[in-house]
Design a protein around this motif. Structure first.
Motif, PDB file in Angstrom:
ATOM      1  N   GLY A  11       0.692  -0.886   0.002  1.00 10.01           N
ATOM      2  CA  GLY A  11       0.051  -0.032   0.014  1.00 10.01           C
ATOM      3  C   GLY A  11       0.962   1.297  -0.151  1.00 10.01           C
ATOM      4  N   GLY A  13      -0.501   4.358   0.450  1.00 16.80           N
ATOM      5  CA  GLY A  13      -0.923   5.667   0.959  1.00 16.80           C
ATOM      6  C   GLY A  13      -0.169   6.305   2.008  1.00 16.80           C
ATOM      7  N   VAL A  33       4.506  -1.621  -2.716  1.00 15.67           N
ATOM      8  CA  VAL A  33       3.655  -2.139  -3.774  1.00 15.67           C
ATOM      9  C   VAL A  33       2.216  -1.733  -3.691  1.00 15.67           C
ATOM     10  CG1 VAL A  33       2.622  -4.344  -4.717  1.00 15.67           C
ATOM     11  CG2 VAL A  33       4.855  -4.454  -3.470  1.00 15.67           C
ATOM     12  N   GLU A  34       1.917  -0.794  -4.660  1.00 17.80           N
ATOM     13  CA  GLU A  34       0.373  -0.271  -4.685  1.00 17.80           C
ATOM     14  C   GLU A  34      -0.337  -0.652  -5.788  1.00 17.80           C
ATOM     15  OE1 GLU A  34      -1.304   1.938  -3.023  1.00 17.80           O
ATOM     16  OE2 GLU A  34      -2.561   1.672  -4.620  1.00 17.80           O
ATOM     17  N   ARG A  45      -7.503   8.766  -6.897  1.00 13.90           N
ATOM     18  CA  ARG A  45      -7.251   7.353  -7.215  1.00 13.90           C
ATOM     19  C   ARG A  45      -8.268   6.469  -6.711  1.00 13.90           C
ATOM     20  NH1 ARG A  45      -3.864   4.658  -4.074  1.00 13.90           N
ATOM     21  NH2 ARG A  45      -2.715   5.818  -2.382  1.00 13.90           N
ATOM     22  N   GLY A  47      -8.225   3.697  -4.812  1.00 13.44           N
ATOM     23  CA  GLY A  47      -8.003   3.207  -3.754  1.00 13.44           C
ATOM     24  C   GLY A  47      -7.851   3.898  -2.523  1.00 13.44           C
ATOM     25  N   VAL A  48      -8.069   5.167  -2.491  1.00 15.28           N
ATOM     26  CA  VAL A  48      -8.309   6.144  -1.510  1.00 15.28           C
ATOM     27  C   VAL A  48      -9.266   6.899  -1.717  1.00 15.28           C
ATOM     28  CG1 VAL A  48      -6.977   7.533  -0.055  1.00 15.28           C
ATOM     29  CG2 VAL A  48      -5.545   6.132  -1.517  1.00 15.28           C
ATOM     30  N   LEU A 136       0.418  -3.172  -8.961  1.00 18.94           N
ATOM     31  CA  LEU A 136       0.267  -4.247  -8.523  1.00 18.94           C
ATOM     32  C   LEU A 136      -0.466  -4.817  -7.304  1.00 18.94           C
ATOM     33  CD1 LEU A 136       4.157  -5.342  -8.100  1.00 18.94           C
ATOM     34  CD2 LEU A 136       2.579  -6.195  -9.798  1.00 18.94           C
ATOM     35  N   TYR A 202     -20.101  11.527   5.966  1.00 22.25           N
ATOM     36  CA  TYR A 202     -19.590  12.922   5.492  1.00 22.25           C
ATOM     37  C   TYR A 202     -20.268  13.077   3.919  1.00 22.25           C
ATOM     38  CZ  TYR A 202     -15.096  14.049   7.916  1.00 22.25           C
ATOM     39  OH  TYR A 202     -14.322  14.187   8.902  1.00 22.25           O
ATOM     40  N   MET A 293     -17.297   5.055   8.439  1.00 23.16           N
ATOM     41  CA  MET A 293     -16.188   5.670   9.345  1.00 23.16           C
ATOM     42  C   MET A 293     -16.002   5.098  10.685  1.00 23.16           C
ATOM     43  SD  MET A 293     -16.645   9.338   7.611  1.00 23.16           S
ATOM     44  CE  MET A 293     -17.477  10.053   9.071  1.00 23.16           C
ATOM     45  N   GLY A 314      -1.220   1.411  10.363  1.00 24.28           N
ATOM     46  CA  GLY A 314      -2.044   2.290   9.664  1.00 24.28           C
ATOM     47  C   GLY A 314      -3.537   1.858  10.088  1.00 24.28           C
ATOM     48  N   ALA A 325      -9.715  13.604  12.874  1.00 28.89           N
ATOM     49  CA  ALA A 325      -8.615  14.006  12.173  1.00 28.89           C
ATOM     50  C   ALA A 325      -7.464  13.621  12.606  1.00 28.89           C
ATOM     51  CB  ALA A 325      -8.613  15.624  11.971  1.00 28.89           C
ATOM     52  N   GLY A 327      -5.976  10.078  11.811  1.00 31.02           N
ATOM     53  CA  GLY A 327      -5.394   9.072  10.982  1.00 31.02           C
ATOM     54  C   GLY A 327      -3.936   9.139  10.510  1.00 31.02           C
ATOM     55  N   SER A 329      -1.776  11.346  11.134  1.00 36.15           N
ATOM     56  CA  SER A 329      -0.781  11.732  12.065  1.00 36.15           C
ATOM     57  C   SER A 329      -0.516  10.441  12.702  1.00 36.15           C
ATOM     58  CB  SER A 329      -1.351  12.733  13.060  1.00 36.15           C
ATOM     59  OG  SER A 329      -1.384  13.848  12.373  1.00 36.15           O
ATOM     60  N   ALA A 331      -0.534   7.660  11.796  1.00 38.31           N
ATOM     61  CA  ALA A 331       0.309   6.671  11.025  1.00 38.31           C
ATOM     62  C   ALA A 331       1.679   7.029  10.835  1.00 38.31           C
ATOM     63  CB  ALA A 331      -0.367   6.530   9.469  1.00 38.31           C
TER      64      ALA A 331
HETATM   65  C1  LIG Z   1     -13.787  10.789   4.993  1.00 35.00           C
HETATM   66  C2  LIG Z   1     -12.147  10.606   5.745  1.00 35.00           C
HETATM   67  C3  LIG Z   1     -11.645  11.636   6.267  1.00 35.00           C
HETATM   68  C4  LIG Z   1     -10.620  11.694   6.983  1.00 35.00           C
HETATM   69  N1  LIG Z   1      -9.842  12.907   7.285  1.00 35.00           N
HETATM   70  C5  LIG Z   1      -8.818  12.882   8.073  1.00 35.00           C
HETATM   71  C6  LIG Z   1      -8.171  13.882   8.644  1.00 35.00           C
HETATM   72  O1  LIG Z   1      -8.672  15.008   8.555  1.00 35.00           O
HETATM   73  N2  LIG Z   1      -6.915  13.589   9.146  1.00 35.00           N
HETATM   74  C7  LIG Z   1      -6.303  12.580   9.390  1.00 35.00           C
HETATM   75  O2  LIG Z   1      -5.117  12.548   9.856  1.00 35.00           O
HETATM   76  N3  LIG Z   1      -6.650  11.376   8.871  1.00 35.00           N
HETATM   77  C8  LIG Z   1      -8.170  11.562   8.102  1.00 35.00           C
HETATM   78  N4  LIG Z   1      -8.477  10.381   7.580  1.00 35.00           N
HETATM   79  C9  LIG Z   1      -7.870   9.084   7.762  1.00 35.00           C
HETATM   80  C10 LIG Z   1      -6.777   8.843   6.949  1.00 35.00           C
HETATM   81  O3  LIG Z   1      -7.203   8.960   5.438  1.00 35.00           O
HETATM   82  C11 LIG Z   1      -6.072   7.653   7.288  1.00 35.00           C
HETATM   83  O4  LIG Z   1      -6.137   7.242   8.322  1.00 35.00           O
HETATM   84  C12 LIG Z   1      -4.725   7.714   6.636  1.00 35.00           C
HETATM   85  O5  LIG Z   1      -4.497   8.033   5.305  1.00 35.00           O
HETATM   86  C13 LIG Z   1      -3.883   6.367   6.764  1.00 35.00           C
HETATM   87  O6  LIG Z   1      -4.390   5.336   6.067  1.00 35.00           O
HETATM   88  P1  LIG Z   1      -3.689   4.170   5.244  1.00 35.00           P
HETATM   89  O7  LIG Z   1      -2.246   4.674   4.766  1.00 35.00           O
HETATM   90  O8  LIG Z   1      -3.420   3.332   6.436  1.00 35.00           O
HETATM   91  O9  LIG Z   1      -4.711   3.523   4.310  1.00 35.00           O
HETATM   92  P2  LIG Z   1      -5.181   4.208   2.824  1.00 35.00           P
HETATM   93  O10 LIG Z   1      -5.138   5.518   2.910  1.00 35.00           O
HETATM   94  O11 LIG Z   1      -6.561   3.602   2.885  1.00 35.00           O
HETATM   95  O12 LIG Z   1      -4.154   3.622   1.978  1.00 35.00           O
HETATM   96  C14 LIG Z   1      -4.038   2.100   1.567  1.00 35.00           C
HETATM   97  C15 LIG Z   1      -3.334   1.920   0.322  1.00 35.00           C
HETATM   98  O13 LIG Z   1      -3.266   0.621   0.130  1.00 35.00           O
HETATM   99  C16 LIG Z   1      -3.526   0.361  -1.240  1.00 35.00           C
HETATM  100  N5  LIG Z   1      -4.054  -1.117  -1.286  1.00 35.00           N
HETATM  101  C17 LIG Z   1      -4.991  -1.780  -0.818  1.00 35.00           C
HETATM  102  N6  LIG Z   1      -4.861  -3.057  -0.812  1.00 35.00           N
HETATM  103  C18 LIG Z   1      -3.777  -3.378  -1.674  1.00 35.00           C
HETATM  104  C19 LIG Z   1      -3.244  -4.624  -1.990  1.00 35.00           C
HETATM  105  N7  LIG Z   1      -3.925  -5.811  -2.047  1.00 35.00           N
HETATM  106  N8  LIG Z   1      -2.292  -4.300  -2.937  1.00 35.00           N
HETATM  107  C20 LIG Z   1      -1.599  -3.348  -3.015  1.00 35.00           C
HETATM  108  N9  LIG Z   1      -1.944  -2.073  -2.623  1.00 35.00           N
HETATM  109  C21 LIG Z   1      -3.276  -1.995  -1.709  1.00 35.00           C
HETATM  110  C22 LIG Z   1      -4.731   1.237  -1.686  1.00 35.00           C
HETATM  111  O14 LIG Z   1      -4.873   1.375  -3.003  1.00 35.00           O
HETATM  112  C23 LIG Z   1      -4.132   2.509  -0.924  1.00 35.00           C
HETATM  113  O15 LIG Z   1      -3.238   3.250  -1.556  1.00 35.00           O
HETATM  114  C24 LIG Z   1      -9.957  10.359   6.923  1.00 35.00           C
HETATM  115  C25 LIG Z   1     -10.492   9.281   6.606  1.00 35.00           C
HETATM  116  C26 LIG Z   1     -11.545   9.315   6.172  1.00 35.00           C
HETATM  117  C27 LIG Z   1     -12.400   8.063   5.681  1.00 35.00           C
END
Ligand SMILES: Cc1cc2nc3c(=O)[nH]c(=O)nc-3n(C[C@H](O)[C@H](O)[C@H](O)COP(=O)(O)OP(=O)(O)OC[C@H]3O[C@@H](n4cnc5c(N)ncnc54)[C@H](O)[C@@H]3O)c2cc1C
Length: 437
Positions: A11, A13, A33-34, A45, A47-48, A136, A202, A293, A314, A325, A327, A329, A331
């Motif tokens: 991922g 993200g 790997v994304e 995109r 995925g997000v 991938l 939201y 959420m 994460g 707000a 998530g 931070s 991470a």
């Molecule tokens: C509506 C909303 C508002 C938000 N507002 C805030 C905010 O104001 N402040 C804040 O700090 N946080 C906020 N967040 C939370 C924040 O988006 C996440 O907590 C933070 O980005 C960490 O996410 P992550 O990287 O763990 O997962 P994600 O951001 O979901 O990223 C996961 C990544 O993994 C990839 N992926 C998934 N499965 C696979 C696979 N099998 N193989 C390869 N790649 C894969 C996806 O494509 C994506 O790119 C908000 C969330 C939501 C839903």
């Protein structure tokens, strides 16, 4: 991880990129790997899907990203992020009333989630021995009896599959992570989950900042409170001369995604200022909704047997109600903690998983504490109850007292521990009772 040759991060993200930054230099090679294709610039995109909604970066998250990837904040400003002086630039109606316009105590960059991620990605991609592979999809773990030894990936252009070997696999694939299922299939048992769902939703839309806008404020935040307990909204200036407006509602009272419904919801907040500002502004696209959420914590750290060579971080491990707000931070702070542990020589993945999970505790308590109150349920424990009570009283004072306001923002931005709000000086101020907002 006796050998630190190759690490794979699932991922790209915020969590995945931050962890990749943390592993750089600690492993000979790091591969992210994304699943999605990358864009040349900040772009949506699939995925997000949450990236269309307001994403505030807390001061502590910003610092952690700067520690991991020096120059991150400068890069974000260079790419167009807007400086927000807190609380000076905020029109903030809190549950305890309006916040005074105090002199600035912090400046944080305001940007869309897409820009934050793009700036991070550019920094991470530029690190030596780092590869970011797009399109991938990780479809499973490869493991022997003792440890995870890699991942199975499928190319999304349909051209086949491969196995990528690794000494460490970090799952940062977000809320829809398959880690629990994969671990069960490897014989590690069922991962316990805690779910606290205040049924928040939201709806968000971008508007052009009108020409000649006097720039007397950059944020409007109308929180739920007396008279309107379930609805809130925020407008924040972001890059590209845009206002990003996110409306939210608890307990299923969700903002509609049609034009009239969206505006009517904005008009129903505790104060009409946000509605009055956007009513005449030019929309830059449709309204987008988001509904899933819930706070969801997967207790990987409690599994009796944890394979060497795997970590989950994460949202994949701890997803929080985004209204608070936290998530991104959390991470970033987890990634920095992971780097520190690796530098101390901690190599045992069970220990690393426990330690990084503990880093989610504070944010979890805040989000779950607030949501349980919405659900009319008692706080999870005595500490949470005490903290919620103290924060409520301090909020009243923070609206009218500059010094308390500064400390309050320190704690809100996770730059200070909640104990900073328990000093004798603050206790004395509290005893005097708040002045009228
Ligand atoms: C509506 C909303 C508002 C938000 N507002 C805030 C905010 O104001 N402040 C804040 O700090 N946080 C906020 N967040 C939370 C924040 O988006 C996440 O907590 C933070 O980005 C960490 O996410 P992550 O990287 O763990 O997962 P994600 O951001 O979901 O990223 C996961 C990544 O993994 C990839 N992926 C998934 N499965 C696979 C696979 N099998 N193989 C390869 N790649 C894969 C996806 O494509 C994506 O790119 C908000 C969330 C939501 C839903």
């Amino acid at each position: 991880m006796e050998r630190r040759q190759h690490a794979v991060v699932i991922g790209g993200g915020i969590a995945g990129l931050a962890v990749a930054g943390a592993l750089a230099g600690r492993f000979r090679r790091v591969t992210v790997v994304e699943r999605d294709a990358s864009a040349d610039g900040a772009a949506f995109r699939a995925g997000v899907p949450q990236s269309r909604h307001l994403h505030s970066l807390m001061g502590a998250g910003q610092r952690a990203l700067d520690d991991l990837l020096p120059g991150f904040t400068d890069g974000l400003y260079a790419a167009g992020a807007v400086p927000l002086r807190t609380p000076y630039d905020h029109l903030w109606l809190s549950p305890a009333g309006w916040c005074h316009r105090f002199p600035p105590s912090h400046t944080v960059p305001s940007a869309s989630r897409e820009l934050v991620e793009w700036v991070l990605r550019r920094r991470v991609s530029g690190l030596p021995d780092m590869v970011v592979r797009d399109r991938l999809e990780v479809t499973g773990l490869v493991a022997d009896d003792e440890r995870v030894t890699g991942v199975r990936v499928a190319r999304r252009d349909g051209s086949g599959a491969e196995e990528v070997t690794a000494d460490l696999v970090v799952d940062a694939s977000g809320r829809r992570s398959h880690a629990a299922r994969w671990l069960a299939a490897l014989g590690h048992g069922e991962t316990g989950t805690t779910l606290v769902d205040s049924r928040a939703g939201y709806a968000s839309r971008c508007y052009a900042v009108p020409e000649g806008f006097a720039d007397e404020w950059r944020v409007i935040s109308i929180q739920p409170g007396p008279g309107q307990p379930t609805r809130g909204g925020a407008l924040v200036q972001v890059e590209g001369g845009r206002w990003l407006v996110s409306l939210y509602g608890y307990l299923g009272d969700h903002p509609p995604t049609d034009e009239d419904g969206f505006l009517a919801f904005a008009a129903s907040l505790r104060h009409p200022v946000l509605h009055d500002v956007v009513r005449d502004a030019e929309p830059l696209g449709p309204v987008h909704g988001f509904r899933h959420m819930a706070n969801e914590r997967r207790h990987f750290e409690d599994l009796p047997r944890w394979p060497q060579g795997l970590l989950v971080v994460g949202d994949a491990a701890c997803a929080l109600n985004p209204v608070y707000a936290q998530g991104m931070s959390v991470a970033a702070m987890t990634a920095r903690r992971l780097r520190a542990l690796l530098d101390e020589g901690v190599d045992d993945c069970a220990a690393l998983q426990k330690e990084t999970a503990a880093g989610n505790d504070r944010a979890w308590r805040i989000a779950v504490g607030a949501d349980l109150a919405y659900l009319g349920e008692a706080p999870v424990d005595e500490r949470a109850r005490r903290e919620a009570g103290r924060m409520g009283r301090l909020l009243e004072l923070a609206m009218v007292d500059a010094e308390v306001n500064r400390v309050f923002f320190d704690v809100m931005m996770m730059l200070a521990e909640p104990d900073a709000l328990a000093t004798p000086a603050l206790a004395a101020r509290l005893a005097q009772g708040p002045a009228r907002p």
